[in-house]
Scaffold this motif. Sequence first.
Motif, PDB file in Angstrom:
ATOM      1  N   SER A  10      38.509 -21.288  78.734  1.00  0.00           N
ATOM      2  CA  SER A  10      38.343 -21.349  77.285  1.00  0.00           C
ATOM      3  C   SER A  10      36.909 -21.753  76.967  1.00  0.00           C
ATOM      4  O   SER A  10      36.163 -22.214  77.835  1.00  0.00           O
ATOM      5  CB  SER A  10      39.317 -22.353  76.669  1.00  0.00           C
ATOM      6  N   ASP A  11      36.530 -21.585  75.715  1.00  0.00           N
ATOM      7  CA  ASP A  11      35.175 -21.953  75.310  1.00  0.00           C
ATOM      8  C   ASP A  11      34.934 -23.444  75.504  1.00  0.00           C
ATOM      9  O   ASP A  11      33.867 -23.857  75.959  1.00  0.00           O
ATOM     10  CB  ASP A  11      34.950 -21.567  73.855  1.00  0.00           C
ATOM     11  N   SER A  18      31.021 -16.727  68.336  1.00  0.00           N
ATOM     12  CA  SER A  18      31.634 -15.430  68.630  1.00  0.00           C
ATOM     13  C   SER A  18      32.050 -15.402  70.100  1.00  0.00           C
ATOM     14  O   SER A  18      31.254 -15.722  70.984  1.00  0.00           O
ATOM     15  CB  SER A  18      30.645 -14.295  68.338  1.00  0.00           C
ATOM     16  N   PHE A  19      33.306 -15.019  70.351  1.00  0.00           N
ATOM     17  CA  PHE A  19      33.802 -14.964  71.725  1.00  0.00           C
ATOM     18  C   PHE A  19      32.984 -13.986  72.556  1.00  0.00           C
ATOM     19  O   PHE A  19      32.598 -14.291  73.696  1.00  0.00           O
ATOM     20  CB  PHE A  19      35.275 -14.554  71.722  1.00  0.00           C
ATOM     21  N   THR A  20      32.703 -12.804  72.002  1.00  0.00           N
ATOM     22  CA  THR A  20      31.943 -11.798  72.742  1.00  0.00           C
ATOM     23  C   THR A  20      30.529 -12.292  73.043  1.00  0.00           C
ATOM     24  O   THR A  20      30.027 -12.145  74.159  1.00  0.00           O
ATOM     25  CB  THR A  20      31.871 -10.488  71.946  1.00  0.00           C
ATOM     26  N   ARG A  49      29.387 -15.395  73.265  1.00  0.00           N
ATOM     27  CA  ARG A  49      29.371 -16.478  74.241  1.00  0.00           C
ATOM     28  C   ARG A  49      29.766 -16.001  75.633  1.00  0.00           C
ATOM     29  O   ARG A  49      29.230 -16.481  76.629  1.00  0.00           O
ATOM     30  CB  ARG A  49      30.291 -17.603  73.768  1.00  0.00           C
ATOM     31  N   THR A  50      30.675 -15.048  75.697  1.00  0.00           N
ATOM     32  CA  THR A  50      31.070 -14.517  77.011  1.00  0.00           C
ATOM     33  C   THR A  50      29.906 -13.808  77.680  1.00  0.00           C
ATOM     34  O   THR A  50      29.692 -13.936  78.903  1.00  0.00           O
ATOM     35  CB  THR A  50      32.251 -13.549  76.871  1.00  0.00           C
TER      36      THR A  50
END
Length: 385
Positions: free
Chosen positions: A47-48, A117-119, A121-122
Motif C-alpha cells: 500500500s502507499d 495519484s496511485f499511478t 506514485r507507482t
Amino acid sequence: MILHELLNYEILRVIWWGLLGVLLIGLAATDGFDMGVAALLPFVGTSDAERRVVINTVGPVWEGNQVWLILGGGAIFAAWPPLYAVSFSGFYLAMFLVLAALILRPVGFKYRNKRDSFTWRTRWDWALFIGGAVPALIFGVAVGNVLQGVPFTLEDNLLSVYPGNFIMKLLGLLNPFALFVGVVSLTMHLSHGASWLVLKTEGAVQARARRFGTFAGLAAIVTFALAGVWLAFGVEGYRFVSEPDHFGPSNPLLSEVVRGGSWLDAYTTRPWIMIAPIMGFVGMAAQVILMRLWSGWSVVAGKVGIFGIISTVGLTMFPFILPSSLNPTASLTVWDSSSSHMTLFIMLVCAVIFMPIILAYTSWVYKVLWGKVTQEDVTSNPNAY
C-alpha cells in the motif's frame, strides 16, 4: 619528516590500496542497504502507506551514505591517477548507467508525494527500484570484468586505448561471468537492505522483508560460492614474470606480466587470506539466521559478510588492481600505478584527520535517528517522504 621517512613508498602504496578497499566496503555497507531497500520497495510494501514507511527508513540517511561514493572516486583520482584514467574510460558506459540510476533516487524521493495519484506514485516506486537495483548489479558486473581483465592497452606515453566500437564495448562488459558476479552483488545488497527493513519496520512490512531477505541471503551465499568455482576453473589469473620494484616509478610498462594459472593460486602462497571468504560466508549465513532472531545483529552480520566478500576480491588479486586482457604488461598494480610518495603521505595525513570526524558524525546521525519507522510516524510528520 621522520614519519615521512618511516612510511616509505612501498608502505604508503599498500596503505592506500587498503584504504581504497575500506572506502569500497564503506560504500557497500552504508549506501548498499539504501540501494537494497529501494530495490525491495515495490515488493515489501503493498500500500502507499507501507511504501512510505519503507522510503522513510532510509530517507534521513541516504544522502550522507553517498559520501562514501564521493570519497572513493576522490581517492582513486588522487592516489591512483592511472587507475582513475583507465577505469573511468573503460567503464564509461557502466558509470553512465550507474549515475543515471542514482539520479532517479533523489528525484523519486522528492517527486513521489507531489501528486496524490496511485499511478504517479507507482511509477516513481519503480524508478526507485531501478535506482537501487541497477547500481548494485553494475558494481558487480564491473568487478567481474576486472577479475577477467579489461580490454585496454597502454601506449608508450601511457595513454590508455580501448579498441572497438560502442556495441563491442557494451557487449564486452556484459559477458556471462561479469553478469554472474553482478548477481552476487545484487543479492548481497538485497539481503542487506532487507536486514535494515527488519530492524526499522514492524508488522507486514517487516515480515515481507524478512522473507525476501532470507531468500536473497541464501542466493548470495550460493552465487558467491559458484563464482569462486567459476573463477578457479574458468578465469585465467595474472602474474609477474619477475618480482617488480616496489619503490619504482608509476609506469606499468616497466614490469612484465603474463596470463596463466588461477587467481586462487594466491591462497597457496598466502593462505592467511582465506579468512576473507570465510568471513563472507559466515557473515551472510549469520545474517540470514539472525534476521529471524535479533534484527540489529543481523545488520551487523551483513556488514561482516560484505567486508568478507569485497576483501576476498582485493586480497585474491593483490597486487593487481586493473589487469589488461589485451596486453598483460599494461596491467595496473599496487607497485606501478600510484601517485608520488609525497602525495600519498599528505593524503594519508588528511585521511587520519578527517576520517574519524566523518565516522563520528555518521555514528551520531544514526544514534539520533535510531528506532523503528511506523505508519503513524510518516502520516503525522509533515516532513516525511
